[in-house]
Design a protein around this motif. Structure first.
Motif, PDB file in Angstrom:
ATOM      1  N   VAL A  64      42.685  50.913  46.289  1.00 28.73           N
ATOM      2  CA  VAL A  64      42.124  50.095  45.391  1.00 28.73           C
ATOM      3  C   VAL A  64      42.588  49.633  43.789  1.00 28.73           C
ATOM      4  O   VAL A  64      43.913  50.129  43.869  1.00 28.73           O
ATOM      5  CB  VAL A  64      40.982  51.282  44.902  1.00 28.73           C
ATOM      6  N   ALA A  65      41.853  48.713  43.201  1.00 27.49           N
ATOM      7  CA  ALA A  65      42.111  49.069  41.689  1.00 27.49           C
ATOM      8  C   ALA A  65      41.380  49.364  40.921  1.00 27.49           C
ATOM      9  O   ALA A  65      40.437  49.732  40.951  1.00 27.49           O
ATOM     10  CB  ALA A  65      42.199  47.306  40.961  1.00 27.49           C
ATOM     11  N   ILE A  88      36.268  39.388  42.923  1.00 26.90           N
ATOM     12  CA  ILE A  88      36.929  40.415  43.635  1.00 26.90           C
ATOM     13  C   ILE A  88      36.091  41.397  44.013  1.00 26.90           C
ATOM     14  O   ILE A  88      34.390  41.384  43.271  1.00 26.90           O
ATOM     15  CB  ILE A  88      37.935  41.388  42.759  1.00 26.90           C
ATOM     16  N   GLN A  89      35.793  42.452  44.649  1.00 28.13           N
ATOM     17  CA  GLN A  89      34.927  43.145  45.464  1.00 28.13           C
ATOM     18  C   GLN A  89      34.582  44.134  44.179  1.00 28.13           C
ATOM     19  O   GLN A  89      35.747  44.916  44.112  1.00 28.13           O
ATOM     20  CB  GLN A  89      35.424  44.136  46.888  1.00 28.13           C
ATOM     21  N   THR A 104      37.792  48.753  42.322  1.00 27.43           N
ATOM     22  CA  THR A 104      37.354  46.753  43.224  1.00 27.43           C
ATOM     23  C   THR A 104      38.478  47.081  43.935  1.00 27.43           C
ATOM     24  O   THR A 104      39.683  47.819  44.199  1.00 27.43           O
ATOM     25  CB  THR A 104      37.668  46.041  41.999  1.00 27.43           C
ATOM     26  N   GLU A 105      38.575  46.049  45.170  1.00 30.75           N
ATOM     27  CA  GLU A 105      39.428  46.107  45.321  1.00 30.75           C
ATOM     28  C   GLU A 105      40.495  45.926  45.085  1.00 30.75           C
ATOM     29  O   GLU A 105      40.781  45.026  43.792  1.00 30.75           O
ATOM     30  CB  GLU A 105      39.289  45.048  46.830  1.00 30.75           C
ATOM     31  N   ILE A 164      45.125  36.984  44.709  1.00 32.58           N
ATOM     32  CA  ILE A 164      45.237  36.524  45.929  1.00 32.58           C
ATOM     33  C   ILE A 164      44.862  37.846  46.507  1.00 32.58           C
ATOM     34  O   ILE A 164      46.264  39.065  46.711  1.00 32.58           O
ATOM     35  CB  ILE A 164      46.736  35.474  45.824  1.00 32.58           C
ATOM     36  N   THR A 165      44.530  38.329  47.647  1.00 35.07           N
ATOM     37  CA  THR A 165      44.334  38.596  48.406  1.00 35.07           C
ATOM     38  C   THR A 165      45.165  38.674  49.670  1.00 35.07           C
ATOM     39  O   THR A 165      45.658  36.986  50.411  1.00 35.07           O
ATOM     40  CB  THR A 165      42.797  39.234  49.312  1.00 35.07           C
ATOM     41  N   ASN A 166      45.590  39.993  50.901  1.00 25.49           N
ATOM     42  CA  ASN A 166      46.792  39.909  51.568  1.00 25.49           C
ATOM     43  C   ASN A 166      45.801  39.007  52.326  1.00 25.49           C
ATOM     44  O   ASN A 166      44.741  40.096  52.920  1.00 25.49           O
ATOM     45  CB  ASN A 166      47.363  41.164  51.479  1.00 25.49           C
TER      46      ASN A 166
END
Length: 547
Positions: A64-65, A88-89, A104-105, A164-166
């Protein structure tokens, strides 16, 4: 990986539900996460009001962040209301034992700004990815403005705040809601954001609405298309002057596809009402996506022209740097902001806000607005509008009570009063005012019942105090420049008050690193840049309030 908030009662022992939504009075869907259930790894970024780390949420075995904060503000509230693939989730918060965090995610590819720095988007990934990410960002902000349960202004949209998500389909997601606000109605704005992405109305602390986010989106779109840094190498004060006073915009390179060029120009209209909504922006992007011939034409223009865009943009920035590249830029910007602050104060006066009765108060404590009002009264006393009209000259020359008491006839001429008869009349009034003030200080009158009642009617107000630093990064650490600032933001009980006028003066000091900086009028920013940031730098910020 989506959290089912309806089942939090049966969650692990490290989680508890948090209630009370400060903005709406409704229950907030927060999950309280035990700080010991988190393992912090490396630092991966900075947000508006905190540092972001990559970490492990142990009980969920999830990377997580973790954004560590000095205190929990409204960012968690805003995130808790959002649910969209391009936002962002939000997972939960830590609010116990002074360990304040937002969880967050984690976006493995990092920020859009860093990604653009490391890659040539067009050469490596093609036009389709550029258009997809432009679409992702527009979808995210459109959700905030039009589709979220409570409408939201982001106020700090920039490529650093797009992650940017992977995965098989890398997706752009909006993050960092530390500066955001609920509601999209026009509102007074403090200077919030980052200058290269800021709209003219926010730079000037004017009322702003969702169109400010549209302006910022235009800058992010420019970054996606050109791969360059907006206003690279140009100081923040100069950017503000160029955008506001000269109406310069980021250079759109020759050969840029017309549909994209027109979209950016629309986003950067000076009048916020002339900028498109995000629904209109999405319609334009959808039209491009559905038209294969248009995409082929855009692709062709990119292929032919992109190689020379870097040099063209660099030459433009070099030219902009030379435009009045001296202290006049800073002076003019400060004058523009001071002028706006005066306008705001005069708006309060004309809208029916009652000023304190300045008679019966030490003239040395009068503000510039008090002197302004006194000059107007002198004009009324003589029955001559031309004398009352001089109030603007006193205001423009920052004449407060203390300076008024020291003025002689030559000073009156120097501020632009040409009529000798008017100079004699005003000097006579200033002389009488000095005598009355000496009597007041040495033989103060007894308070009347009305004055006592007036004093007891004074009220307390609250507001947010923002203390931070503008940083101009350089290749070498010792060449990095920075300056401290103090700004304000309103609370519910202070919307009818000009908050900036509550601060009398600000003093910045740091033993052994720089001389004391004293600022006695807005904007409360250190006048000079300080070079380099030693690790042991401690800055003392002393603020005196005008009560």
């Amino acid at each position: 990986s989506t959290i089912d908030l309806s089942r939090t009662e049966s969650s692990t022992k490290n989680e508890t539900k948090v209630v009370v939504h400060r903005q709406t009075g409704k229950i907030a869907d927060y999950i309280e996460i035990d700080y010991n259930d988190l393992e912090i790894y490396d630092k991966c970024g900075r947000g508006s009001f905190g540092t972001v780390y990559r970490g492990l949420w142990k009980s969920r075995n999830k990377i997580v962040a973790i954004k560590k904060l000095l205190q929990l503000e409204n960012e968690a509230e805003i995130l808790s209301t959002c649910s969209h693939r391009n936002i962002i989730q939000f997972y939960g918060i830590v609010s116990k034992d002074s360990n304040y965090c937002i969880i967050t995610e984690y976006a493995e590819y990092g920020s859009l700004r860093d990604f653009i720095k490391q890659h040539d988007l067009y050469q490596e990934f093609g036009l389709d990815l550029i258009l997809k990410w432009a679409h992702d960002i527009a979808l995210g902000i459109n959700y905030l403005h039009s589709e979220a349960p409570i409408k939201i202004l982001h106020r700090d949209l920039k490529s650093n705040n797009v992650l940017i998500t992977n995965g098989e389909d890398p997706t752009c997601k909006i993050c960092d809601f530390g500066s955001s606000r609920f509601g999209i109605q026009t509102t007074k704005m403090s200077v919030i954001g980052t200058f290269p992405w800021m709209s003219p109305e926010i730079i000037q602390s004017k009322p702003a609405n969702q169109s400010a986010d549209v302006w910022s989106y235009g800058v992010v779109l420019w970054e996606l298309i050109t791969g360059e840094v907006p206003f690279k190498g140009i100081e923040e004060f100069q950017i503000a002057f160029l955008v506001v006073e000269r109406e310069h915009r980021l250079p759109i390179p020759s050969g840029c596809p017309p549909v994209l060029s027109n979209l950016m120009q629309l986003c950067w209209q000076t009048d916020p009402g002339d900028r498109p909504s995000f629904k209109q922006i999405l319609a334009t992007l959808d039209q491009i996506d559905l038209d294969d011939d248009a995409k082929a034409e855009i692709d062709s223009l990119f292929t032919m022209n992109k190689a020379k865009w870097e040099q063209e943009i660099e030459q433009t920035f070099e030219r902009l740097k030379k435009i009045e590249d001296d202290l006049h830029i800073k002076e003019k910007l400060l004058e523009a902001r001071e002028k706006r602050l005066r306008e705001m104060e005069m708006e309060l006066i004309t809208s029916g806000t009652k000023l304190l009765n300045i008679e019966g108060h030490d003239v040395n404590s009068w503000s510039e607005i008090d002197v302004y009002e006194w000059i107007k009264k002198i004009g009324t006393k003589y029955g001559r509008d031309e004398i009352g009209a001089y109030c603007d000259k006193f205001l423009n020359h920052n004449i407060n009570g203390k300076r008024l008491m020291m003025m002689n006839k030559a000073d009156l001429r120097n501020i632009g009063i040409a009529s000798e008869g008017h100079i004699i009349d005003l000097y006579h009034e200033i002389h009488n005012l000095k005598i009355e003030n000496i009597r007041l200080l040495n033989f103060p009158p007894l308070k009347t019942q009305n004055q006592i009642k007036t004093q007891t009617s004074l009220r307390n107000i609250s507001f947010n105090l923002l203390i931070g630093a503008h940083i101009l990064h350089a290749k070498k650490p010792e060449e990095t420049k920075w300056k401290m600032f103090v700004d304000t933001d309103e609370c519910e009980d202070s919307k009818d008050v000009n908050i900036t006028s509550c601060i009398q003066d600000v003093k910045f000091s740091s033993r052994g690193h720089f001389e004391q900086h004293y600022v006695n009028r807005p904007p409360f920013v250190m006048r000079n840049w300080v070079r380099s940031v030693p690790e042991d730098t401690k800055i003392i910020c002393t603020i005196h309030y005008d009560v």
